[in-house]
Write an enzyme that holds these catalytic residues in place. Structure first.
Site, PDB file in Angstrom:
ATOM      1  N   LYS A   6       0.769  -1.147  -0.085  1.00 18.29           N
ATOM      2  CA  LYS A   6      -0.014   0.131  -0.034  1.00 18.29           C
ATOM      3  C   LYS A   6       0.876   1.278  -0.085  1.00 18.29           C
ATOM      4  CE  LYS A   6      -2.194   1.496   3.896  1.00 18.29           C
ATOM      5  NZ  LYS A   6      -1.803   3.063   3.976  1.00 18.29           N
TER       6      LYS A   6
ATOM      7  N   LYS B 218      -7.609   8.234  -0.594  1.00 13.19           N
ATOM      8  CA  LYS B 218      -8.518   8.633  -0.253  1.00 13.19           C
ATOM      9  C   LYS B 218      -9.242   9.769  -0.754  1.00 13.19           C
ATOM     10  CE  LYS B 218      -7.290   6.653   4.404  1.00 13.19           C
ATOM     11  NZ  LYS B 218      -5.749   6.326   4.206  1.00 13.19           N
TER      12      LYS B 218
ATOM     13  N   ARG C 289       3.187  -0.877  10.510  1.00 20.73           N
ATOM     14  CA  ARG C 289       4.274  -1.059  11.742  1.00 20.73           C
ATOM     15  C   ARG C 289       4.964  -2.246  12.210  1.00 20.73           C
ATOM     16  NH1 ARG C 289       1.703   4.304  14.099  1.00 20.73           N
ATOM     17  NH2 ARG C 289      -0.231   3.393  13.006  1.00 20.73           N
TER      18      ARG C 289
END
Length: 230
Positions: free
Chosen positions: A31, A60, A209
């Site tokens: 992503k 977005k 993460r």
């Protein structure tokens, strides 16, 4: 988009991205978000695609319908597999986004963000002035997304089951907020493990993460991949 965990490349530069990707000798789903895309532009997408990876471009988009349509025409020329808008932009905006995308590419999937996984019910009520539960707000946006003809939504895994029940299992549920057992919550609020996400009906999971900041990213990725695909 392959059914692999989508790795959120939350880095600041192309060099950092390639240093990370060089650790892997297999096709990945990744992503690219706003921070990275605005720093590097389309060149990074081209270089990642040359490596054989699938790309979710997470920008977005949320603007007036014509602006989003024109933006999607540009994004359609990029070699990406998945892109998104904000469902809060409304049905007309989502319809125009899809039209813009389809002018140049019939294969890229397009989905809509319902509520961010960092959103709490207090924020929903006090800041967005939406006086329902998060679940109902998410389901409402999912209904609008389906009506607009998009391929699915971004939602928490906690909402995937109810969306599948009403809108069908083929309607994509791309779910961030994934944390292996014992991992830090960070700024995510509505989270699950990969196993729980699968059980709840997620079609794709996004993990950042716990992989990218791991001391052993390859091992961390394979553990998450195994728990997701098993």
């Amino acid at each position: 988009m392959r059914n692999l965990p989508i790795i959120a490349l939350d880095f600041k530069s192309a060099d950092e991205v390639h240093t990370f990707l060089n650790k892997f000798n297999e096709p990945l789903c990744v992503k690219i978000g706003m921070e990275l895309f605005y720093q590097t532009g389309p060149a990074l997408i081209k270089s990642i695609k040359k490596r054989g990876h699938d790309i979710f471009l997470d920008l977005k988009l949320h603007d007036i319908p014509n602006t989003v349509s024109k933006a999607m025409e540009g994004l359609a020329r990029l070699d990406i597999d998945l892109v998104n808008v904000h469902a809060a932009g409304g049905i007309k905006m989502m319809e125009e986004a899809k039209k813009g995308l389809r002018k140049h590419n019939a294969d890229i999937k397009i989905i809509a963000v319902t509520q961010l996984t960092s959103t709490t019910e207090r924020q929903l009520h006090e800041e967005q002035n939406i006086q329902t539960s998060i679940e109902e707000a998410v389901l409402n946006y999912a209904r609008l997304t389906k009506k607009a003809g998009l391929d699915g939504v971004v939602c928490s895994p906690l909402e995937a089951k109810m969306i599948s029940k009403e809108l069908g299992s083929d309607f994509l549920k791309v779910t961030p907020g994934i944390r292996p057992k014992g991992a830090a919550r960070n700024d995510q609020q509505r989270i699950t493990t990969p196993e729980e996400a699968k059980t709840l009906g997620s079609t794709h999971i996004v993990v950042g993460r716990p992989i990218t900041q791991s001391e052993h990213p390859i091992d961390s990725y394979h553990k998450i991949k195994e728990s997701w695909l098993s």
